[in-house]
Design an enzyme around this catalytic site. Structure first.
Site, short mmCIF file in Angstrom:
data_model
loop_
_atom_site.label_atom_id
_atom_site.label_comp_id
_atom_site.label_asym_id
_atom_site.label_seq_id
_atom_site.Cartn_x
_atom_site.Cartn_y
_atom_site.Cartn_z
N HIS A 74 1.90 -5.19 -12.35
CA HIS A 74 3.03 -6.12 -12.24
C HIS A 74 2.82 -7.33 -13.16
O HIS A 74 3.77 -7.82 -13.78
CB HIS A 74 3.20 -6.58 -10.79
CG HIS A 74 3.81 -5.55 -9.90
ND1 HIS A 74 3.15 -4.40 -9.54
CD2 HIS A 74 5.04 -5.49 -9.31
CE1 HIS A 74 3.93 -3.67 -8.75
NE2 HIS A 74 5.08 -4.31 -8.60
N HIS B 207 -3.46 -8.01 -5.09
CA HIS B 207 -4.45 -7.96 -6.17
C HIS B 207 -5.43 -9.10 -6.01
O HIS B 207 -5.11 -10.16 -5.45
CB HIS B 207 -3.77 -8.07 -7.54
CG HIS B 207 -3.04 -6.82 -7.95
ND1 HIS B 207 -3.68 -5.74 -8.49
CD2 HIS B 207 -1.71 -6.52 -7.90
CE1 HIS B 207 -2.78 -4.80 -8.76
NE2 HIS B 207 -1.59 -5.24 -8.41
N ASP C 78 -7.86 -9.28 -11.20
CA ASP C 78 -6.81 -8.38 -11.69
C ASP C 78 -5.79 -9.14 -12.53
O ASP C 78 -5.32 -8.64 -13.55
CB ASP C 78 -6.10 -7.72 -10.51
CG ASP C 78 -7.04 -6.89 -9.66
OD1 ASP C 78 -8.12 -6.54 -10.15
OD2 ASP C 78 -6.69 -6.60 -8.50
#
Length: 321
Positions: A180, A223, A227
């Site tokens: 994302h 996350h 990340d």
């Protein structure tokens, strides 16, 4: 005496035959290469989807999350991830609208597909080689697949849903690195790259939305902070490296002083961008050109009925006086 390429030390571009500050007036679209780049994206996203499904069965069960200095002090919101995906949709619509009106849309789409596909190939490798415990203790992970056919069906379903949680994605182990974040930052980079400098309001709005989207990904606890950091580093460096090699033809040639030749992106950029010849100018379709493109795409009669209503004009009717 051998021919030498003289490079301007300020702009890092060839000084001879440099029209419009290194920009190319009419680079070839090369639509076949765009289709090849799209194939890279399809392979990369399908590969990452397969690794996510396989990694779901390897996630440690009943293991506490790893220590994270940001997650330990930041708030948590169960709806933050869905809001981040809404921002992805808004940035995607804005980027697609900008590129659809761009004169060199095929080149830009090609660059997007190549960068996105390579990033997702790398992401599939990273998330599978090292499996981390889930940062959310309350997340309900999918049950392990009972057969190989079920694994591939899950991978295809995840690929068709583009890995979005709003579409029912509930796999664990989808961590290093954040897909994302790659999408949010990548969309902002292309919006900023291919809009004219006069559109400061659009660029500022895209920056604010991207920053807020990354924050929502973090507070959703889907996350770890690492990340986000790794995703930011990879997507920005790949974008800047790819465009630098593509915009400066002198860097596409092999030489001892050009260390970018050692980058794995160099032969890829040379193949896809070798005929562009410099930076792509930000030129957009005029209203008349947009109308002509719509007429050719939809067909003259259908376009007339869509705009003016009624039936198709008779071929015997003359509008000229």
């Amino acid at each position: 005496m051998t021919d030498e390429v003289i490079v301007d030390l300020i702009s890092l571009s060839p000084t001879e035959g440099k029209p419009n500050n290194g920009a190319v007036s009419s680079p070839p679209p090369e639509k076949i290469k765009c289709l090849l780049a799209m194939a890279i994206t399809v392979f990369g996203t399908s590969f990452a989807s397969s690794m996510i499904v396989l990694n779901n069965d390897r996630v440690p069960i009943n293991q506490p999350p790893l220590p994270d200095i940001i997650l330990d002090v930041s708030p948590s919101s169960p709806f933050a991830f869905q809001l981040a995906e809404c921002i992805v949709f808004m940035l995607l619509i804005a980027m697609f609208s900008i590129i659809a009106l761009h004169h060199h849309k095929w080149i830009i789409f090609r660059r997007i597909f190549v960068n996105l596909g390579l990033l997702y190939i790398f992401r599939g490798i990273c998330l599978y080689v090292t499996t981390l415990p889930n940062p959310r203790t309350d997340k309900q992970c999918a049950s392990p697949a009972s057969s190989l056919s079920e694994t591939w069906m899950r991978a295809f379903a995840l690929f068709s849903r583009a890995g979005l949680s709003v579409a029912g994605q509930n796999y664990c182990g989808d961590l290093i690195f954040s897909g994302h974040t790659v999408s949010i930052i990548g969309l902002y980079l292309y919006i900023s790259e291919y809009t004219p400098p006069s559109q400061r309001l659009l660029r500022s709005a895209a920056f604010v939305m991207a920053a807020f989207g990354v924050f929502l990904v973090l507070v959703s606890r889907e996350h770890y902070t690492i990340d986000i950091v790794v995703a930011y580093y990879l997507v920005t460096r790949m974008h800047w490296t790819y465009h630098t090699i593509a915009n400066i033809p002198a860097l596409q040639k092999h030489s001892r002083s050009n260390l970018l030749c050692r980058n794995f992106l160099h032969p890829i950029v040379v193949f896809f961008e070798g005929n562009v010849g410099g930076s792509v100018p930000n030129e957009f379709l005029s209203p008349r050109e947009l109308q002509s493109n719509l007429e050719s795409f939809l067909g003259g009669g259908y376009y007339y009925r869509l705009v003016h209503g009624g039936g198709r004009p008779s071929p015997c009717t003359s509008t000229s006086r």
